[in-house]
Design a protein around this motif. Structure first.
Motif, PDB file in Angstrom:
ATOM      1  N   ARG A  36       4.341   4.048 -14.058  1.00 33.68           N
ATOM      2  CA  ARG A  36       4.149   3.247 -12.730  1.00 33.68           C
ATOM      3  C   ARG A  36       4.923   3.949 -11.599  1.00 33.68           C
ATOM      4  O   ARG A  36       5.815   4.445 -11.678  1.00 33.68           O
ATOM      5  CB  ARG A  36       4.542   1.919 -12.995  1.00 33.68           C
ATOM      6  CG  ARG A  36       3.770   1.046 -13.858  1.00 33.68           C
ATOM      7  CD  ARG A  36       3.908  -0.482 -13.126  1.00 33.68           C
ATOM      8  NE  ARG A  36       3.324  -1.300 -13.814  1.00 33.68           N
ATOM      9  CZ  ARG A  36       2.951  -2.524 -13.798  1.00 33.68           C
ATOM     10  NH1 ARG A  36       2.945  -2.928 -12.415  1.00 33.68           N
ATOM     11  NH2 ARG A  36       2.494  -3.309 -14.607  1.00 33.68           N
ATOM     12  N   CYS A  37       3.801   3.644 -10.292  1.00 32.79           N
ATOM     13  CA  CYS A  37       4.508   4.266  -9.250  1.00 32.79           C
ATOM     14  C   CYS A  37       5.428   3.123  -8.892  1.00 32.79           C
ATOM     15  O   CYS A  37       5.266   1.947  -9.296  1.00 32.79           O
ATOM     16  CB  CYS A  37       3.367   4.224  -8.203  1.00 32.79           C
ATOM     17  SG  CYS A  37       2.105   5.118  -8.289  1.00 32.79           S
ATOM     18  N   ALA A  54       7.213   2.029  -5.413  1.00 29.91           N
ATOM     19  CA  ALA A  54       7.051   1.893  -3.926  1.00 29.91           C
ATOM     20  C   ALA A  54       8.347   1.677  -3.243  1.00 29.91           C
ATOM     21  O   ALA A  54       9.462   2.105  -3.205  1.00 29.91           O
ATOM     22  CB  ALA A  54       5.848   1.662  -3.247  1.00 29.91           C
ATOM     23  N   GLY A  55       8.242   0.351  -2.671  1.00 33.96           N
ATOM     24  CA  GLY A  55       9.292  -0.331  -2.084  1.00 33.96           C
ATOM     25  C   GLY A  55      10.133  -1.126  -3.093  1.00 33.96           C
ATOM     26  O   GLY A  55      11.231  -1.551  -2.770  1.00 33.96           O
ATOM     27  N   GLY A  56       9.640  -1.345  -4.380  1.00 36.91           N
ATOM     28  CA  GLY A  56      10.461  -2.180  -5.362  1.00 36.91           C
ATOM     29  C   GLY A  56      10.438  -3.603  -5.187  1.00 36.91           C
ATOM     30  O   GLY A  56      10.817  -4.024  -5.895  1.00 36.91           O
ATOM     31  N   GLN A  57       9.597  -3.929  -4.025  1.00 40.94           N
ATOM     32  CA  GLN A  57       9.967  -5.434  -3.636  1.00 40.94           C
ATOM     33  C   GLN A  57       9.185  -6.307  -4.772  1.00 40.94           C
ATOM     34  O   GLN A  57       9.574  -7.526  -4.810  1.00 40.94           O
ATOM     35  CB  GLN A  57       9.604  -5.606  -2.269  1.00 40.94           C
ATOM     36  CG  GLN A  57      10.364  -4.998  -1.300  1.00 40.94           C
ATOM     37  CD  GLN A  57      11.706  -5.504  -1.418  1.00 40.94           C
ATOM     38  OE1 GLN A  57      12.035  -6.715  -1.338  1.00 40.94           O
ATOM     39  NE2 GLN A  57      12.616  -4.649  -1.776  1.00 40.94           N
ATOM     40  N   SER A  58       8.141  -5.765  -5.141  1.00 41.85           N
ATOM     41  CA  SER A  58       7.417  -6.765  -6.334  1.00 41.85           C
ATOM     42  C   SER A  58       7.571  -6.144  -7.868  1.00 41.85           C
ATOM     43  O   SER A  58       8.058  -6.871  -8.638  1.00 41.85           O
ATOM     44  CB  SER A  58       5.793  -6.681  -6.067  1.00 41.85           C
ATOM     45  OG  SER A  58       5.633  -7.358  -4.658  1.00 41.85           O
ATOM     46  N   LEU A  59       7.880  -4.776  -8.049  1.00 46.66           N
ATOM     47  CA  LEU A  59       7.573  -4.189  -9.228  1.00 46.66           C
ATOM     48  C   LEU A  59       9.219  -4.519  -9.692  1.00 46.66           C
ATOM     49  O   LEU A  59       9.291  -4.746 -11.016  1.00 46.66           O
ATOM     50  CB  LEU A  59       7.505  -2.551  -8.993  1.00 46.66           C
ATOM     51  CG  LEU A  59       7.594  -2.041 -10.263  1.00 46.66           C
ATOM     52  CD1 LEU A  59       6.778  -2.485 -11.699  1.00 46.66           C
ATOM     53  CD2 LEU A  59       7.298  -0.463 -10.331  1.00 46.66           C
ATOM     54  N   HIS A 111       6.351  -2.417   5.795  1.00 43.11           N
ATOM     55  CA  HIS A 111       5.827  -3.436   6.553  1.00 43.11           C
ATOM     56  C   HIS A 111       6.298  -3.416   8.167  1.00 43.11           C
ATOM     57  O   HIS A 111       5.646  -3.905   9.006  1.00 43.11           O
ATOM     58  CB  HIS A 111       5.960  -4.940   5.807  1.00 43.11           C
ATOM     59  CG  HIS A 111       5.834  -4.994   4.415  1.00 43.11           C
ATOM     60  ND1 HIS A 111       4.623  -4.134   3.955  1.00 43.11           N
ATOM     61  CD2 HIS A 111       6.247  -5.585   3.471  1.00 43.11           C
ATOM     62  CE1 HIS A 111       4.539  -4.591   2.611  1.00 43.11           C
ATOM     63  NE2 HIS A 111       5.319  -5.129   2.232  1.00 43.11           N
ATOM     64  N   ALA A 148       6.692 -11.971   4.568  1.00 36.83           N
ATOM     65  CA  ALA A 148       8.204 -12.408   4.167  1.00 36.83           C
ATOM     66  C   ALA A 148       8.979 -12.613   5.265  1.00 36.83           C
ATOM     67  O   ALA A 148       8.844 -13.019   6.240  1.00 36.83           O
ATOM     68  CB  ALA A 148       8.563 -11.255   2.969  1.00 36.83           C
ATOM     69  N   GLY A 170       9.417  -3.028   1.640  1.00 35.37           N
ATOM     70  CA  GLY A 170       7.953  -3.086   0.994  1.00 35.37           C
ATOM     71  C   GLY A 170       7.240  -2.231   1.964  1.00 35.37           C
ATOM     72  O   GLY A 170       7.298  -1.927   3.213  1.00 35.37           O
ATOM     73  N   THR A 171       6.153  -1.642   1.071  1.00 35.88           N
ATOM     74  CA  THR A 171       5.082  -0.694   1.666  1.00 35.88           C
ATOM     75  C   THR A 171       3.432  -1.149   1.751  1.00 35.88           C
ATOM     76  O   THR A 171       3.515  -2.165   0.520  1.00 35.88           O
ATOM     77  CB  THR A 171       5.170   0.661   0.978  1.00 35.88           C
ATOM     78  OG1 THR A 171       4.707   0.265  -0.529  1.00 35.88           O
ATOM     79  CG2 THR A 171       6.519   1.172   0.891  1.00 35.88           C
ATOM     80  N   ASP A 221      -0.410 -10.886   2.222  1.00 33.03           N
ATOM     81  CA  ASP A 221      -1.022 -10.982   3.437  1.00 33.03           C
ATOM     82  C   ASP A 221      -2.180  -9.728   3.790  1.00 33.03           C
ATOM     83  O   ASP A 221      -3.124  -9.877   4.240  1.00 33.03           O
ATOM     84  CB  ASP A 221       0.004 -10.853   4.533  1.00 33.03           C
ATOM     85  CG  ASP A 221       0.732 -12.321   4.336  1.00 33.03           C
ATOM     86  OD1 ASP A 221       0.174 -13.544   4.361  1.00 33.03           O
ATOM     87  OD2 ASP A 221       1.979 -12.309   3.997  1.00 33.03           O
ATOM     88  N   VAL A 251      -2.649   5.026  -4.367  1.00 34.09           N
ATOM     89  CA  VAL A 251      -2.955   4.570  -2.878  1.00 34.09           C
ATOM     90  C   VAL A 251      -2.249   5.620  -1.905  1.00 34.09           C
ATOM     91  O   VAL A 251      -1.202   5.723  -2.079  1.00 34.09           O
ATOM     92  CB  VAL A 251      -2.728   3.124  -2.847  1.00 34.09           C
ATOM     93  CG1 VAL A 251      -3.189   2.898  -1.255  1.00 34.09           C
ATOM     94  CG2 VAL A 251      -3.390   2.341  -3.752  1.00 34.09           C
ATOM     95  N   LYS A 268      -1.415 -17.982   8.914  1.00 33.77           N
ATOM     96  CA  LYS A 268      -0.971 -18.199   7.609  1.00 33.77           C
ATOM     97  C   LYS A 268      -0.444 -19.644   7.626  1.00 33.77           C
ATOM     98  O   LYS A 268       0.584 -19.792   8.255  1.00 33.77           O
ATOM     99  CB  LYS A 268       0.137 -17.007   7.449  1.00 33.77           C
ATOM    100  CG  LYS A 268       0.970 -16.950   6.190  1.00 33.77           C
ATOM    101  CD  LYS A 268       1.554 -15.703   6.027  1.00 33.77           C
ATOM    102  CE  LYS A 268       2.693 -15.821   4.529  1.00 33.77           C
ATOM    103  NZ  LYS A 268       3.218 -14.657   4.589  1.00 33.77           N
ATOM    104  N   ASP A 299       7.511 -17.447   3.325  1.00 33.67           N
ATOM    105  CA  ASP A 299       7.020 -17.558   2.064  1.00 33.67           C
ATOM    106  C   ASP A 299       5.619 -16.805   1.942  1.00 33.67           C
ATOM    107  O   ASP A 299       4.717 -16.614   2.768  1.00 33.67           O
ATOM    108  CB  ASP A 299       6.892 -18.899   1.501  1.00 33.67           C
ATOM    109  CG  ASP A 299       6.845 -19.087  -0.007  1.00 33.67           C
ATOM    110  OD1 ASP A 299       6.756 -18.197  -0.695  1.00 33.67           O
ATOM    111  OD2 ASP A 299       7.372 -20.211  -0.438  1.00 33.67           O
TER     112      ASP A 299
END
Ligand SMILES: Cc1cc2nc3c(=O)[nH]c(=O)nc-3n(C[C@H](O)[C@H](O)[C@H](O)COP(=O)(O)OP(=O)(O)OC[C@H]3O[C@@H](n4cnc5c(N)ncnc54)[C@H](O)[C@@H]3O)c2cc1C
Length: 269
Positions: free
Chosen positions: A22-23, A25-30, A72, A96, A104-105, A118, A161, A179, A186
């Motif tokens: 897996r890639c 990137a910013g790691g914020q979700s992964l 972001h 966020a 995050g990217t 978003d 990507v 939003k 959130d």
């Protein structure tokens, strides 16, 4: 678990051929998903050293090419007047909070395809293209075709990507991102991205599993509220821990009205 940090896209393509790679990137979700035990990739391929994934460039046709590893915070700092790029910058400002925006990217957000995220909403409204590459070449996919389902995209095995391309939008049009979230910072219960001039083109997010695109909507309050009611009546909104489907249907018309009103104020300014 393997960890690789290639310096070129070619090395990254090769590294991603391994099973369950897996890639990163910013790691914020992964990393959050790994901490929760939801995923445990056999190999992480960090994209951090790859220069070709960085930078924001103005293209000859007036579109903006945003490298996948652009954070972001970098998108939020853009000062641009064309509607499409302005919509992305406004959107980035409400992703966020500062710590997440610093890491995050845009590529990570797009690849992750969280239904409450978003950027996907704004990219669909802006008629953006998602550029993806692998050892077999590069493809450009319309954002409206890229998001396929819950955390599901058009990305194939070992594809990265590499960038998003955001067209300028019609001359004189304005843009806004509205939003609604449980608390500031959130994820969205529902959100609306609007590009508006004589008519409006919209992305609706947080609302269903993929962003919904509407175009050619009249910009009077009545027409906007009616478009919102019609969508609410004909769609299947999510029903989850953030809000019920009934609540989402209820708030949608007003969110659409506000987004387009704000976009038109921006256009006049
Ligand atoms: C507390 C918190 C609040 C948040 N709130 C919001 C919010 O309000 N709105 C919002 O939109 N997001 C929110 N996020 C998510 C945030 O925007 C993440 O940055 C984003 O979803 C993922 O980007 P990333 O660069 O961190 O990707 P990562 O976490 O590194 O990766 C995410 C996924 O994408 C894949 N990936 C990453 N880059 C690429 C690439 N270039 N090509 C192919 N695959 C790739 C990874 O393999 C992984 O599967 C929040 C996150 C946190 C932790």
């Amino acid at each position: 678990m393997d960890y690789l940090a290639p310096a070129t896209l070619d090395d990254a393509y090769r590294a991603l051929e391994a099973e369950d790679a897996r890639c990163l990137a910013g790691g914020q979700s992964l990393v959050a998903m790994m901490n929760l035990g939801l995923v445990s990739p056999a190999r992480l391929v960090s994209l951090r050293r790859i220069e070709a994934l960085r930078g924001i460039d103005l293209q000859p046709d007036g579109s903006l090419r945003i490298g996948a590893m652009t954070t972001h915070a970098e998108v939020a700092a853009l000062t641009v007047s064309a509607a499409g790029p302005a919509l992305l910058a406004q959107t980035a400002r409400v992703v966020a909070y500062p710590a997440v925006r610093a890491w995050g990217t845009i590529g990570g957000s797009v690849a992750h395809a969280d239904p409450a995220a978003d950027y996907p909403v704004a990219l669909v409204a802006a008629d953006a293209l998602i550029e993806v590459s692998s050892a077999s070449g590069t493809r450009r996919i319309a954002a409206r075709d890229f998001f396929r389902g819950l955390f599901e995209t058009a990305l194939e095995k070992a594809e990265i990507v590499t960038a998003v391309l955001v067209p300028p939008g019609a001359q004189g049009a304005g843009a806004a991102y509205e939003k609604l979230s449980p608390v500031a910072g959130d994820f969205a219960i529902a959100s609306v991205a609007a590009i508006a001039g004589r008519t409006a083109r919209l992305g609706v997010g947080g609302y269903a599993t993929t962003p919904i695109r509407l175009e050619g909507i009249g910009v009077s309050d009545d027409a906007l509220l009616e478009a919102g009611r019609a969508l609410a009546a004909s769609s299947e909104p999510s029903d989850d821990h953030r809000a019920s489907a009934a609540y989402r249907r209820r708030v949608l018309p007003e969110l659409i009205r506000r987004a387009v009103r704000t976009a038109l104020i921006g256009a006049r300014a």
